[in-house]
Enzyme design. Sequence first.
Site, PDB file in Angstrom:
ATOM      1  CG  ASN A  63     -26.919  52.101 -12.650  1.00 56.80           C
ATOM      2  OD1 ASN A  63     -27.627  52.042 -13.655  1.00 56.80           O
ATOM      3  ND2 ASN A  63     -27.255  52.786 -11.573  1.00 56.80           N
ATOM      4  CD  GLU A 127     -30.336  54.250 -17.362  1.00 56.34           C
ATOM      5  OE1 GLU A 127     -31.484  54.067 -16.951  1.00 56.34           O
ATOM      6  OE2 GLU A 127     -29.345  54.307 -16.601  1.00 56.34           O
ATOM      7  CD1 TRP A 220     -33.189  56.828  -4.792  1.00 55.76           C
ATOM      8  CD2 TRP A 220     -31.333  56.573  -3.563  1.00 55.76           C
ATOM      9  NE1 TRP A 220     -32.281  56.125  -5.545  1.00 55.76           N
ATOM     10  CE2 TRP A 220     -31.132  55.952  -4.820  1.00 55.76           C
ATOM     11  CE3 TRP A 220     -30.305  56.551  -2.617  1.00 55.76           C
ATOM     12  CZ2 TRP A 220     -29.930  55.316  -5.153  1.00 55.76           C
ATOM     13  CZ3 TRP A 220     -29.114  55.919  -2.959  1.00 55.76           C
ATOM     14  CH2 TRP A 220     -28.941  55.312  -4.217  1.00 55.76           C
ATOM     15  NE  ARG A 251     -32.620  58.390  -7.485  1.00 50.03           N
ATOM     16  CZ  ARG A 251     -31.456  58.489  -8.123  1.00 50.03           C
ATOM     17  NH1 ARG A 251     -31.128  59.590  -8.750  1.00 50.03           N
ATOM     18  NH2 ARG A 251     -30.594  57.487  -8.130  1.00 50.03           N
ATOM     19  CG  ASP A 354     -36.898  54.361 -15.153  1.00 49.35           C
ATOM     20  OD1 ASP A 354     -36.039  53.462 -15.090  1.00 49.35           O
ATOM     21  OD2 ASP A 354     -36.695  55.531 -14.766  1.00 49.35           O
ATOM     22  CG  HIS A 391     -25.360  55.086  -6.336  1.00 47.40           C
ATOM     23  ND1 HIS A 391     -25.159  56.225  -7.065  1.00 47.40           N
ATOM     24  CD2 HIS A 391     -26.488  54.514  -6.844  1.00 47.40           C
ATOM     25  CE1 HIS A 391     -26.126  56.349  -7.973  1.00 47.40           C
ATOM     26  NE2 HIS A 391     -26.941  55.323  -7.865  1.00 47.40           N
ATOM     27  CB  SER A 442     -27.163  46.004  -8.638  1.00 45.99           C
ATOM     28  OG  SER A 442     -27.163  46.167 -10.041  1.00 45.99           O
TER      29      SER A 442
HETATM   30  O1  SFD Z   1     -30.349  53.809 -10.663  1.00 47.35           O
HETATM   31  C1  SFD Z   1     -28.308  43.170   7.708  1.00 47.35           C
HETATM   32  N1  SFD Z   1     -28.567  50.902  -7.023  1.00 47.35           N
HETATM   33  C2  SFD Z   1     -28.582  50.605  -8.385  1.00 47.35           C
HETATM   34  N2  SFD Z   1     -27.701  49.781  -8.957  1.00 47.35           N
HETATM   35  C3  SFD Z   1     -27.818  49.363 -10.251  1.00 47.35           C
HETATM   36  O2  SFD Z   1     -26.987  48.586 -10.751  1.00 47.35           O
HETATM   37  N3  SFD Z   1     -28.862  49.812 -11.022  1.00 47.35           N
HETATM   38  C4  SFD Z   1     -29.817  50.676 -10.541  1.00 47.35           C
HETATM   39  O3  SFD Z   1     -30.788  50.987 -11.251  1.00 47.35           O
HETATM   40  C5  SFD Z   1     -29.630  51.185  -9.212  1.00 47.35           C
HETATM   41  N4  SFD Z   1     -30.449  52.205  -8.652  1.00 47.35           N
HETATM   42  C6  SFD Z   1     -30.689  52.083  -7.266  1.00 47.35           C
HETATM   43  C7  SFD Z   1     -29.685  51.534  -6.440  1.00 47.35           C
HETATM   44  C8  SFD Z   1     -29.860  51.604  -5.040  1.00 47.35           C
HETATM   45  C9  SFD Z   1     -31.044  52.114  -4.528  1.00 47.35           C
HETATM   46  C10 SFD Z   1     -31.203  52.180  -3.047  1.00 47.35           C
HETATM   47  C11 SFD Z   1     -32.068  52.573  -5.389  1.00 47.35           C
HETATM   48  C12 SFD Z   1     -31.875  52.561  -6.757  1.00 47.35           C
HETATM   49  C13 SFD Z   1     -33.345  53.087  -4.844  1.00 47.35           C
HETATM   50  C14 SFD Z   1     -27.396  50.525  -6.217  1.00 47.35           C
HETATM   51  C15 SFD Z   1     -27.417  49.065  -5.728  1.00 47.35           C
HETATM   52  O4  SFD Z   1     -28.682  48.683  -5.312  1.00 47.35           O
HETATM   53  C16 SFD Z   1     -26.414  48.896  -4.596  1.00 47.35           C
HETATM   54  O5  SFD Z   1     -25.176  49.337  -5.095  1.00 47.35           O
HETATM   55  C17 SFD Z   1     -26.242  47.445  -4.102  1.00 47.35           C
HETATM   56  O6  SFD Z   1     -27.468  46.890  -3.754  1.00 47.35           O
HETATM   57  C18 SFD Z   1     -25.276  47.381  -2.927  1.00 47.35           C
HETATM   58  O7  SFD Z   1     -25.138  46.051  -2.504  1.00 47.35           O
HETATM   59  P1  SFD Z   1     -24.850  45.666  -0.941  1.00 47.35           P
HETATM   60  O8  SFD Z   1     -24.851  44.189  -0.873  1.00 47.35           O
HETATM   61  O9  SFD Z   1     -23.694  46.429  -0.452  1.00 47.35           O
HETATM   62  O10 SFD Z   1     -26.151  46.258  -0.155  1.00 47.35           O
HETATM   63  P2  SFD Z   1     -27.683  45.711  -0.206  1.00 47.35           P
HETATM   64  O11 SFD Z   1     -27.992  45.086  -1.515  1.00 47.35           O
HETATM   65  O12 SFD Z   1     -28.533  46.874   0.193  1.00 47.35           O
HETATM   66  O13 SFD Z   1     -27.738  44.577   0.929  1.00 47.35           O
HETATM   67  C19 SFD Z   1     -27.574  44.837   2.300  1.00 47.35           C
HETATM   68  C20 SFD Z   1     -27.984  43.590   3.068  1.00 47.35           C
HETATM   69  O14 SFD Z   1     -27.633  43.685   4.445  1.00 47.35           O
HETATM   70  C21 SFD Z   1     -28.724  43.269   5.249  1.00 47.35           C
HETATM   71  N5  SFD Z   1     -28.537  43.877   6.558  1.00 47.35           N
HETATM   72  N6  SFD Z   1     -28.296  41.830   7.880  1.00 47.35           N
HETATM   73  C22 SFD Z   1     -28.081  41.401   9.143  1.00 47.35           C
HETATM   74  N7  SFD Z   1     -27.891  42.249  10.210  1.00 47.35           N
HETATM   75  C23 SFD Z   1     -27.927  43.598  10.037  1.00 47.35           C
HETATM   76  N8  SFD Z   1     -27.727  44.407  11.105  1.00 47.35           N
HETATM   77  C24 SFD Z   1     -28.147  44.094   8.723  1.00 47.35           C
HETATM   78  N9  SFD Z   1     -28.252  45.359   8.198  1.00 47.35           N
HETATM   79  C25 SFD Z   1     -28.487  45.210   6.875  1.00 47.35           C
HETATM   80  C26 SFD Z   1     -29.934  43.725   4.453  1.00 47.35           C
HETATM   81  O15 SFD Z   1     -31.131  43.078   4.864  1.00 47.35           O
HETATM   82  C27 SFD Z   1     -29.499  43.316   3.052  1.00 47.35           C
HETATM   83  O16 SFD Z   1     -29.701  41.944   2.851  1.00 47.35           O
HETATM   84  S1  SFD Z   1     -30.226  53.796  -9.271  1.00 47.35           S
HETATM   85  O17 SFD Z   1     -31.185  54.678  -8.610  1.00 47.35           O
HETATM   86  O18 SFD Z   1     -28.878  54.090  -8.915  1.00 47.35           O
HETATM   87  P1  AMP Z   2     -29.347  57.496 -11.220  1.00 48.31           P
HETATM   88  O1  AMP Z   2     -30.699  57.098 -11.678  1.00 48.31           O
HETATM   89  O2  AMP Z   2     -29.180  58.969 -11.005  1.00 48.31           O
HETATM   90  O3  AMP Z   2     -28.826  56.661 -10.074  1.00 48.31           O
HETATM   91  O4  AMP Z   2     -28.360  57.179 -12.421  1.00 48.31           O
HETATM   92  C1  AMP Z   2     -28.123  55.902 -12.912  1.00 48.31           C
HETATM   93  C2  AMP Z   2     -26.784  55.914 -13.592  1.00 48.31           C
HETATM   94  O5  AMP Z   2     -26.726  56.956 -14.569  1.00 48.31           O
HETATM   95  C3  AMP Z   2     -25.617  56.179 -12.666  1.00 48.31           C
HETATM   96  O6  AMP Z   2     -24.534  55.455 -13.181  1.00 48.31           O
HETATM   97  C4  AMP Z   2     -25.383  57.669 -12.795  1.00 48.31           C
HETATM   98  O7  AMP Z   2     -24.056  58.033 -12.496  1.00 48.31           O
HETATM   99  C5  AMP Z   2     -25.701  57.907 -14.258  1.00 48.31           C
HETATM  100  N1  AMP Z   2     -26.257  59.244 -14.536  1.00 48.31           N
HETATM  101  C6  AMP Z   2     -27.416  59.768 -14.090  1.00 48.31           C
HETATM  102  N2  AMP Z   2     -27.612  61.011 -14.565  1.00 48.31           N
HETATM  103  C7  AMP Z   2     -26.554  61.289 -15.340  1.00 48.31           C
HETATM  104  C8  AMP Z   2     -26.155  62.422 -16.119  1.00 48.31           C
HETATM  105  N3  AMP Z   2     -26.912  63.514 -16.183  1.00 48.31           N
HETATM  106  N4  AMP Z   2     -24.982  62.337 -16.775  1.00 48.31           N
HETATM  107  C9  AMP Z   2     -24.216  61.233 -16.709  1.00 48.31           C
HETATM  108  N5  AMP Z   2     -24.523  60.143 -15.998  1.00 48.31           N
HETATM  109  C10 AMP Z   2     -25.685  60.161 -15.321  1.00 48.31           C
END
Ligand code: SFD
Ligand code: AMP
Length: 633
Positions: A63, A127, A220, A251, A354, A391, A442
């Site tokens: 993203n 995207e 989520w 979602r 997806d 996020h 990510s």
């Molecule tokens: O579209 C301990 N995110 C998405 N990012 C993208 O780039 N593209 C996407 O398509 C993404 N989508 C998405 C995303 C997130 C989620 C939940 C979904 C879908 C369903 C966002 C990214 O995933 C997110 O920004 C990053 O992963 C954040 O990285 P970080 O490192 O801050 O968090 P992590 O990856 O979740 O890792 C956490 C770690 O900590 C561990 N942990 N370890 C030891 N002791 C403890 N007490 C702990 N508590 C946690 C975990 O095990 C893990 O290793 S979309 O929908 O947005």
């Molecule tokens: P999401 O699946 O909602 O996490 O969206 C993935 C990425 O697309 C994130 O960067 C969002 O901010 C962006 N996004 C989702 N929906 C929209 C929308 N309607 N307009 C603009 N950006 C969007």
Amino acid sequence: MPAQFEDVVVETDLLILGGGMAACGAAVEAAYWAKKHGLKVTLVDKAAVDRSGAVAMGLSAINQYIGLKDGQNTVKDYVEYVRNDLMGITREDLVANIARHVDSTVHLFEKWGLPIWKDEQGNYVHEGRWQLMINGESYKVVVAEAAKNALLQDGVGQIFERVFIVGPLMDGDRCAGAVGFSVRENKFYVFKAKATIVAMGGAVHVFRPRSVGEGLGRAWYPPWNAGSSAYFTIQAGAEMTCQEVRFIPVRFKDAYGPVGAWFLLFKSRATNALGGDYMVERRDELEKWAPYGRVKPIPANLRNWLGMLDVMEGKGPIYMRTEEAIAKIAEQYKDDPKLYQKKMRELENEAWEDFLDMTISQALLWAATNVEPEKKPSEIAPAEPYFIGSHSGASGAWVSGPEDLQTDESRPLYFWGYTNMSTVKGLFCAGDASGASSHKFSSGSCTEGRIAAKSAIKFIVENNTMPNVDEAQVKAWKERIFRPLELFEKHKNETTDPDINPNYIRPRMFMFRLQKIMDEYAGGVSAQFSTNEALLKRALELLGYLKEDSEKLAAENLHELMRCWENIHRMWQAEAHVRSVLFREETRWPGYYFRADKPKMDEENWRVFVNCRWDPKTGEWQMFKRPVIRIFD
Ligand code: SFD
Ligand code: AMP
């Protein structure tokens, strides 16, 4: 009981807590610099790095990608995007620092084997403006492999998996490491370190989820990120920021499938039960939130808000018009029936992929409910609130920015020596753990991990002494950590039902209580994301009782012990949130939460960060404002 737990003391130079995107980025970068300086790096994850964290199930998009080399966008463009999406509240220095390095991280992903979609000319398939499509089912495995290779080569580092980190060790005002326990063996871990990076993700299940009964636990956000980053930094005495800025993703309903590909790639509309498009019909509402209501893209919380208004007016359900979007794209090929069929199949495949790439359960739900996206629309809904600073939320620790991106005005406030160091010496944060720098996702989280690691190694080189760890502190932690096991053993036979006991509370019941308080008083799903001063004060009172009862948490085994500590971590995240929502006397992010008693945005008084700090010495919270300084005009 503690006597039965073997002490394992690990001394290291750099300690990386977590094994997710930020931690893996930190590991790769740290290994490089540590080798140069003869330093040792240790990474600790509560789970197995291959599939831990938010990316466990994979992702279907990257993203954050700027496209700097091709001149697609500039760092300033990205800063403007984030500033607008967060309704003006963002640390531009932090956002820009990640943006100027993120492309190189994406190129590393590709080098490590992640398949990024390419068009016929060999260019990345976007995207949206900032997002790249990937075949990301194995995204986390690919990144984990790189982290492991980096750390385990040449003996520069070591990895501990299935060790749950509970809290910090301190040497006065310097972080001296962490304590935790194995979730598989009777071992108590003491990690002593010169610098520590917190990267344990955000928090889920602080609010009551929509999923109940057989669906309970489905959310989520991944159920295993339980607020450990927030707890750790708060307990260390770090200043926290944007604790009010929760994230509510819209979602696909009940299985939480992503909408980004539908809105951006397929250019789908969402309409209400009457066929109305709230983004069109409610355009006037956006003026109330100007100037942010006027920007493109419309901020995520305002997009949520317009849909919520429809639901509150009784116009739900809201549908993603998948059938309409697919038909519209395929229409261009209608003169060639063969090509048309081929295109329809391709679109259908992409729609399923997806979900299969990142939210497999949504594909299962579609299959179970006879959804054919090319024929039938699917319901979408706003999820319960999560804490995910990487996020579109912003909660996390207040960290130092890079020196070279400061202005004269921002330098004294945003810079204190080491990039991404919190206000506690030797304690660095990245990903969800660091605040006020949203839209890292990510790729940006991995990038921020790299930035934090390089900076932490610099800190170690310049402060190359092992902090002192007072044994009394270690002993006190050990006693506290294992107390729930003792309590259970002591009292378990006093009632016939082990779940009901006057002497203890089990973590599952404790979590329900926390979620009920947050849901009803702090603007959860059942309160239509709305709250006010009186409700928030009542929430604090009830959280106070809950905190008293947390001393009585009981655990039958190691797994339940982890559940106890996860819920303590969540409880502290909850408190920081309630206090911050209460302190900010305005509504700035309708669609995330609405302060019904302060229903307007107040640019004059509240275009500021709300920061807070819990003082470990006094146990008191301080709430205060910090200025938002423009770095990019
Ligand atoms: O579209 C301990 N995110 C998405 N990012 C993208 O780039 N593209 C996407 O398509 C993404 N989508 C998405 C995303 C997130 C989620 C939940 C979904 C879908 C369903 C966002 C990214 O995933 C997110 O920004 C990053 O992963 C954040 O990285 P970080 O490192 O801050 O968090 P992590 O990856 O979740 O890792 C956490 C770690 O900590 C561990 N942990 N370890 C030891 N002791 C403890 N007490 C702990 N508590 C946690 C975990 O095990 C893990 O290793 S979309 O929908 O947005
Ligand atoms: P999401 O699946 O909602 O996490 O969206 C993935 C990425 O697309 C994130 O960067 C969002 O901010 C962006 N996004 C989702 N929906 C929209 C929308 N309607 N307009 C603009 N950006 C969007």
